[in-house]
Design an enzyme around this catalytic site. Structure first.
Site, short mmCIF file in Angstrom:
data_model
loop_
_atom_site.label_atom_id
_atom_site.label_comp_id
_atom_site.label_asym_id
_atom_site.label_seq_id
_atom_site.Cartn_x
_atom_site.Cartn_y
_atom_site.Cartn_z
CG ASN A 45 -3.10 -68.35 -80.40
OD1 ASN A 45 -3.29 -67.18 -80.64
ND2 ASN A 45 -3.39 -69.31 -81.27
CB VAL A 46 3.18 -68.91 -78.93
CG1 VAL A 46 4.46 -69.18 -79.72
CG2 VAL A 46 3.11 -67.45 -78.48
CG ASN A 48 6.22 -76.16 -81.25
OD1 ASN A 48 6.36 -77.31 -81.65
ND2 ASN A 48 7.22 -75.36 -80.96
CB SER A 50 5.55 -80.60 -81.19
OG SER A 50 5.16 -81.52 -80.20
CE1 TYR A 51 -1.40 -77.14 -84.18
CE2 TYR A 51 -3.38 -77.86 -83.06
CZ TYR A 51 -2.76 -77.06 -84.00
OH TYR A 51 -3.49 -76.18 -84.74
CB CYS A 56 -3.68 -71.06 -74.30
SG CYS A 56 -4.17 -72.70 -74.86
CD GLU A 58 -7.10 -68.30 -72.83
OE1 GLU A 58 -8.27 -68.61 -73.12
OE2 GLU A 58 -6.11 -68.68 -73.50
CB CYS A 91 -6.73 -71.65 -70.38
SG CYS A 91 -5.36 -71.54 -71.54
#
Length: 129
Positions: A45-46, A48, A50-51, A56, A58, A91
Site C-alpha cells: 500500500n502507498v 497519500n 489525501s486519503y 492498496c 492488491e 480491491c
C-alpha cells in the site's frame, strides 16, 4: 496450489509489506499475485495525505502485472496486521475485473492465521458491464 507455492507467495507478500508507505495509518499491507504462467508480482500500500489517493497493495500488484502483459491470475496473497485480513471492497471489484481467483489472507502478526477464499465468495455480486 501447492504448499511450496503458498509459502513463496506468503514470503513475497511479507517482504513487500515492509516496503509499504503508510505514514498516516501505520497499517502496512503486502500482496503477492500469481499469474497463470507462474510469475509473481508484488505490491504494497502507498498512502497519500489525501486519503482518497491511497493505492492498496492488491491494486499495485495487479497493475504491475497488467503493465507487463498479464491478464490471467491464479491467486493473490494479502498480508496485513489484522485478525480478518481481507481485501477492501474496491480491491475486490478491481480483482474481479480479471476473473475469479483464489484469495489468501494472512495476519502478519500471527503467521498461522491464514484464510483461503475464492474471490466470488468475497464479492458474490461483482459489478459487470
Amino acid at each position: 496450489m501447492t504448499p511450496t507455492s503458498l509459502r513463496r507467495l506468503l514470503a513475497a507478500a511479507k517482504t513487500t509489506q515492509r516496503r509499504a508507505h503508510a505514514p498516516y495509518s501505520k497499517f502496512r499491507v503486502g500482496a503477492a499475485l500469481l499469474t497463470k504462467s507462474g510469475k509473481i508480482y508484488t505490491g504494497c500500500n502507498v498512502e497519500n495525505a489525501s486519503y482518497g489517493l491511497t493505492i492498496c497493495a492488491e491494486r499495485v500488484a495487479i497493475t504491475k502485472a497488467v503493465s507487463e502483459g498479464h491478464r490471467h491470475f491464479e491467486a493473490i496473497v494479502v498480508v496485513c496486521p489484522s485478525a480478518k485480513p481481507t481485501p477492501c471492497g474496491a480491491c475486490r471489484q478491481f480483482l474481479a475485473e480479471f476473473g475469479d481467483m483464489t484469495v489468501i489472507c494472512a495476519d502478519s502478526r500471527n503467521g498461522k492465521r491464514v484464510q483461503i477464499y475464492r474471490l466470488a465468495e468475497l464479492l458474490p455480486h461483482a459489478f459487470e458491464l
